[in-house]
Design a protein around this motif. Structure first.
Motif, PDB file in Angstrom:
ATOM      1  N   ARG A 199     -47.650  39.561  -5.759  1.00 18.33           N
ATOM      2  CA  ARG A 199     -47.751  39.297  -4.479  1.00 18.33           C
ATOM      3  C   ARG A 199     -48.826  38.699  -3.782  1.00 18.33           C
ATOM      4  O   ARG A 199     -48.888  37.887  -2.827  1.00 18.33           O
ATOM      5  N   GLU A 200     -49.908  38.517  -4.707  1.00 12.84           N
ATOM      6  CA  GLU A 200     -51.366  37.896  -4.033  1.00 12.84           C
ATOM      7  C   GLU A 200     -50.967  36.341  -3.890  1.00 12.84           C
ATOM      8  O   GLU A 200     -51.584  35.816  -2.901  1.00 12.84           O
ATOM      9  N   ILE A 201     -49.918  35.840  -4.491  1.00 11.56           N
ATOM     10  CA  ILE A 201     -49.689  34.353  -4.441  1.00 11.56           C
ATOM     11  C   ILE A 201     -49.304  34.158  -3.028  1.00 11.56           C
ATOM     12  O   ILE A 201     -49.801  32.934  -2.387  1.00 11.56           O
ATOM     13  N   GLY A 202     -48.408  35.007  -2.319  1.00  8.50           N
ATOM     14  CA  GLY A 202     -47.872  34.450  -1.146  1.00  8.50           C
ATOM     15  C   GLY A 202     -49.019  34.855  -0.058  1.00  8.50           C
ATOM     16  O   GLY A 202     -49.279  34.111   0.891  1.00  8.50           O
ATOM     17  N   MET A 203     -49.801  35.636  -0.530  1.00  5.42           N
ATOM     18  CA  MET A 203     -50.932  36.150   0.463  1.00  5.42           C
ATOM     19  C   MET A 203     -51.855  34.907   0.443  1.00  5.42           C
ATOM     20  O   MET A 203     -52.379  34.546   1.474  1.00  5.42           O
ATOM     21  N   LEU A 204     -52.214  34.289  -0.577  1.00  4.52           N
ATOM     22  CA  LEU A 204     -53.282  33.483  -0.730  1.00  4.52           C
ATOM     23  C   LEU A 204     -52.768  32.133   0.015  1.00  4.52           C
ATOM     24  O   LEU A 204     -53.288  31.407   0.773  1.00  4.52           O
ATOM     25  N   ALA A 205     -51.351  31.892  -0.220  1.00  5.09           N
ATOM     26  CA  ALA A 205     -50.523  30.628   0.532  1.00  5.09           C
ATOM     27  C   ALA A 205     -50.590  30.911   1.982  1.00  5.09           C
ATOM     28  O   ALA A 205     -51.068  29.955   2.798  1.00  5.09           O
ATOM     29  N   ALA A 206     -50.485  31.997   2.463  1.00  5.63           N
ATOM     30  CA  ALA A 206     -50.539  32.133   3.810  1.00  5.63           C
ATOM     31  C   ALA A 206     -51.694  31.972   4.674  1.00  5.63           C
ATOM     32  O   ALA A 206     -52.084  31.295   5.683  1.00  5.63           O
ATOM     33  N   TRP A 207     -52.903  32.663   3.859  1.00 11.38           N
ATOM     34  CA  TRP A 207     -54.432  32.435   4.263  1.00 11.38           C
ATOM     35  C   TRP A 207     -54.641  30.840   4.345  1.00 11.38           C
ATOM     36  O   TRP A 207     -55.243  30.573   5.046  1.00 11.38           O
ATOM     37  N   ALA A 208     -54.110  30.160   3.276  1.00  9.49           N
ATOM     38  CA  ALA A 208     -54.507  28.818   3.104  1.00  9.49           C
ATOM     39  C   ALA A 208     -53.962  27.838   4.209  1.00  9.49           C
ATOM     40  O   ALA A 208     -54.592  27.044   5.019  1.00  9.49           O
ATOM     41  N   ALA A 209     -52.769  28.293   4.458  1.00 14.60           N
ATOM     42  CA  ALA A 209     -51.877  27.713   5.612  1.00 14.60           C
ATOM     43  C   ALA A 209     -52.628  27.914   7.076  1.00 14.60           C
ATOM     44  O   ALA A 209     -52.707  27.210   7.772  1.00 14.60           O
TER      45      ALA A 209
ATOM     46  N   GLY B 105     -50.983  42.596   5.436  1.00 13.49           N
ATOM     47  CA  GLY B 105     -50.045  43.155   6.291  1.00 13.49           C
ATOM     48  C   GLY B 105     -49.002  42.398   6.891  1.00 13.49           C
ATOM     49  O   GLY B 105     -47.917  42.949   7.193  1.00 13.49           O
ATOM     50  N   SER B 106     -49.630  41.319   7.289  1.00 14.56           N
ATOM     51  CA  SER B 106     -48.496  40.248   8.155  1.00 14.56           C
ATOM     52  C   SER B 106     -47.630  39.586   7.190  1.00 14.56           C
ATOM     53  O   SER B 106     -46.934  38.806   7.718  1.00 14.56           O
ATOM     54  N   LEU B 107     -47.619  39.810   6.020  1.00 14.44           N
ATOM     55  CA  LEU B 107     -46.992  38.742   4.898  1.00 14.44           C
ATOM     56  C   LEU B 107     -45.160  38.877   5.190  1.00 14.44           C
ATOM     57  O   LEU B 107     -44.756  37.724   5.328  1.00 14.44           O
ATOM     58  N   PRO B 108     -44.561  40.124   5.740  1.00 13.60           N
ATOM     59  CA  PRO B 108     -43.473  40.052   5.367  1.00 13.60           C
ATOM     60  C   PRO B 108     -42.848  39.379   6.988  1.00 13.60           C
ATOM     61  O   PRO B 108     -41.900  38.489   7.233  1.00 13.60           O
ATOM     62  N   ILE B 109     -43.733  39.360   8.077  1.00 22.38           N
ATOM     63  CA  ILE B 109     -43.693  39.005   9.198  1.00 22.38           C
ATOM     64  C   ILE B 109     -43.649  37.396   9.344  1.00 22.38           C
ATOM     65  O   ILE B 109     -42.963  36.541   9.919  1.00 22.38           O
ATOM     66  N   LEU B 110     -44.765  36.761   8.523  1.00 22.74           N
ATOM     67  CA  LEU B 110     -44.954  35.384   8.427  1.00 22.74           C
ATOM     68  C   LEU B 110     -43.898  34.920   7.660  1.00 22.74           C
ATOM     69  O   LEU B 110     -43.451  33.735   7.867  1.00 22.74           O
ATOM     70  N   THR B 111     -43.340  35.518   6.600  1.00 27.32           N
ATOM     71  CA  THR B 111     -42.107  34.833   5.765  1.00 27.32           C
ATOM     72  C   THR B 111     -41.056  34.902   6.734  1.00 27.32           C
ATOM     73  O   THR B 111     -40.112  33.933   6.534  1.00 27.32           O
ATOM     74  N   VAL B 112     -40.866  35.954   7.537  1.00 24.85           N
ATOM     75  CA  VAL B 112     -39.328  35.708   8.249  1.00 24.85           C
ATOM     76  C   VAL B 112     -39.573  34.480   9.125  1.00 24.85           C
ATOM     77  O   VAL B 112     -38.463  33.920   9.534  1.00 24.85           O
ATOM     78  N   LEU B 113     -40.719  34.706   9.814  1.00 28.78           N
ATOM     79  CA  LEU B 113     -41.086  33.413  10.730  1.00 28.78           C
ATOM     80  C   LEU B 113     -40.872  32.163  10.406  1.00 28.78           C
ATOM     81  O   LEU B 113     -40.081  31.087  10.865  1.00 28.78           O
ATOM     82  N   ALA B 114     -41.328  31.850   8.701  1.00 32.43           N
ATOM     83  CA  ALA B 114     -41.441  30.591   8.249  1.00 32.43           C
ATOM     84  C   ALA B 114     -39.773  30.243   7.975  1.00 32.43           C
ATOM     85  O   ALA B 114     -39.306  29.267   7.935  1.00 32.43           O
ATOM     86  N   GLY B 115     -39.044  31.314   7.335  1.00 28.09           N
ATOM     87  CA  GLY B 115     -37.663  31.018   6.997  1.00 28.09           C
ATOM     88  C   GLY B 115     -36.774  30.618   8.340  1.00 28.09           C
ATOM     89  O   GLY B 115     -35.948  29.696   8.275  1.00 28.09           O
ATOM     90  N   VAL B 116     -36.957  31.403   9.477  1.00 28.64           N
ATOM     91  CA  VAL B 116     -36.363  31.023  10.698  1.00 28.64           C
ATOM     92  C   VAL B 116     -36.642  29.682  11.367  1.00 28.64           C
ATOM     93  O   VAL B 116     -36.011  28.941  11.888  1.00 28.64           O
TER      94      VAL B 116
END
Length: 446
Positions: free
Chosen positions: A42-52, A97-108
């Motif tokens: 899961r940390e890969i997605g987290m690191l990518a989100a913070w980098a973005a 904690g915000s990863l699920p929200i950010l994932t759906v917003l990115a998809g939309v």
């Protein structure tokens, strides 16, 4: 001090935007893979989100930077106090904690590629007048906004302002109609936040409550419009739409519902994040061929996807704030007042969220705080989620700093601080109406 050379600054900003877009895409893919195959880190997605988020910090308006900094500061201070007490720190919420929200917003976000402004602009001819045109314009803004977010408001606002500046009536109608989608649409930040942070939400119950309040809201808007404007509504030049233009919202909603029925163990957020970009890619390939579709997707990722950087940083900061408050409550449980979430206390909490939003604080702050301090008492998760999404929607209509009102203020040339005054009556009525929905929901589940 010399100002930076714009010719040198632009390429640097473009590179940062491209990097942010790539990181958002990487986060989307990594998060979906992790949900489907938990062994994937899961940390890969987290690191990518913070980098973005970090890559585009300097592109945020100063107002947003202040709010983000305050949320980070309060969250970190709470963590420090909790650690001094020897309490457990909710690092999972803080960092991801915000990863699920950010994932759906990115998809939309990818939906913009197939439901573009031009596509909406061709859905009708702005020649109808009167109260019926007023109602149809409200419906159009709402139905398109429920899927493609604030882009729908921009298009409708530009069309209504084609011959004259937007009036107060048009501005209020657009903002209120759009903000009601936050009551139930999983493609909007409020619902995504509630589903991501409140475990055990019954999604169909949340949607039923939200759609009920939205229907009440349309009735309220119609009545307010009739009494406030009177005969002026007979001259309203609306912007109707054809029903066949709603194929995208219909296809996305049906596909998500069918997938949830076939695989009930998969969360709604995961399904939305997976289906939205897949649907976009399929439509682009069918329309233009594989090569052209790939070029379009690449251009979108590198040049446009980073446009959601403001949302990214806000939700990342909300994760730090929520994790900090959770840690503080864990270390000092006595600081949280003991109360049971019911229709009365839910309505009071909702009124507080809306009131704070009208004072200029983003609803995200209040909603995150409410979830953090309420979850330890094991409330009805669907009722708590309903309070949050309704507070988000009503608060966005009345807030001077919500995304929708800032967009409308820019296009109408009015001060954003007029929106709390214009929408005070609407927000009050909607808070009371939400209370009746809470009561109805509680009676049904007993």
């Amino acid at each position: 001090m010399r100002k930076p050379d714009a010719s040198r600054l632009a390429p640097r900003l473009a590179r940062r935007g491209a990097f942010s877009g790539l990181m958002i895409s990487a986060m989307l893919v990594a998060s979906v893979v992790h949900e489907l195959a938990p062994a994937f880190p899961r940390e890969i997605g987290m690191l990518a989100a913070w980098a973005a988020g970090c890559a585009v910090w300097n592109r945020l308006p100063s107002r947003a930077q202040v709010q983000v900094a305050l949320m980070f500061g309060i969250g970190l201070a709470c963590i420090a106090v909790a650690m001094a007490r020897g309490g457990d720190v909710a690092w999972g919420i803080v960092t991801g904690g915000s990863l699920p929200i950010l994932t759906v917003l990115a998809g939309v976000a990818f939906l913009r590629l197939i439901q573009s402004a031009n596509a909406i602009a061709r859905t009708g001819t702005p020649t109808h007048r009167g109260f019926g045109a007023y109602l149809r314009t409200m419906a159009g803004v709402h139905l398109f906004g429920a899927v493609i977010n604030i882009s729908a408001v921009v298009v409708f606002a530009e069309q209504l302002a084609r011959s004259a500046p937007l009036t107060r009536r048009e501005v209020a109608m657009l903002g209120r109609s759009y903000s009601m989608v936050a009551f139930y649409s999983p493609f909007i930040g409020g619902v995504a936040l509630a589903l991501g942070l409140v475990p055990g939400v019954h999604f169909s119950g949340l949607v039923l409550a939200g759609v009920t309040l939205a229907c009440i809201g349309f009735l309220v808007l119609a009545i307010i419009g009739h009494f406030e404007e009177g005969d002026a509504l007979s001259r309203f030049e609306g912007y109707p739409f054809r029903l066949d233009s709603l194929w995208l919202p219909f296809a996305l909603a049906c596909t998500t519902a069918i997938a949830h029925w076939l695989w009930p163990s998969l969360s709604i957020l995961l399904l939305v994040a997976l289906i939205a970009p897949s649907l976009v890619a399929a439509v682009l390939v069918a329309r233009t061929g594989t090569s052209s579709a790939m070029r379009t997707l690449k251009r979108f990722v590198l040049t446009e996807l980073s446009g959601m950087s403001g949302e990214f940083t806000l939700f990342l900061a909300a994760g730090v704030l929520g994790g900090g408050l959770t840690s503080l409550v864990s270390a000092y449980p006595m600081i949280v007042p003991s109360f049971t979430l019911n229709p009365v206390t839910g309505t009071l909490a909702l009124a507080c969220i809306v009131g704070v939003a009208m004072a200029g604080v983003h609803p995200l702050v209040s909603v995150t705080t409410l979830i953090a301090v309420t979850l330890p008492s094991s409330p009805d998760p669907t009722l708590l989620a309903a309070v949050c999404v309704m507070g988000w929607g009503i608060g966005s209509a009345g807030s001077p700093y919500s995304g929708i009102n800032l967009v409308l203020a820019t296009r109408s040339g009015v001060s954003s601080w007029l929106f709390p005054l214009w929408n005070a009556l609407y927000c009050t009525i909607m808070v009371l109406a939400a209370g009746s929905v809470f009561a109805g929901y509680t009676a049904l589940v007993r």
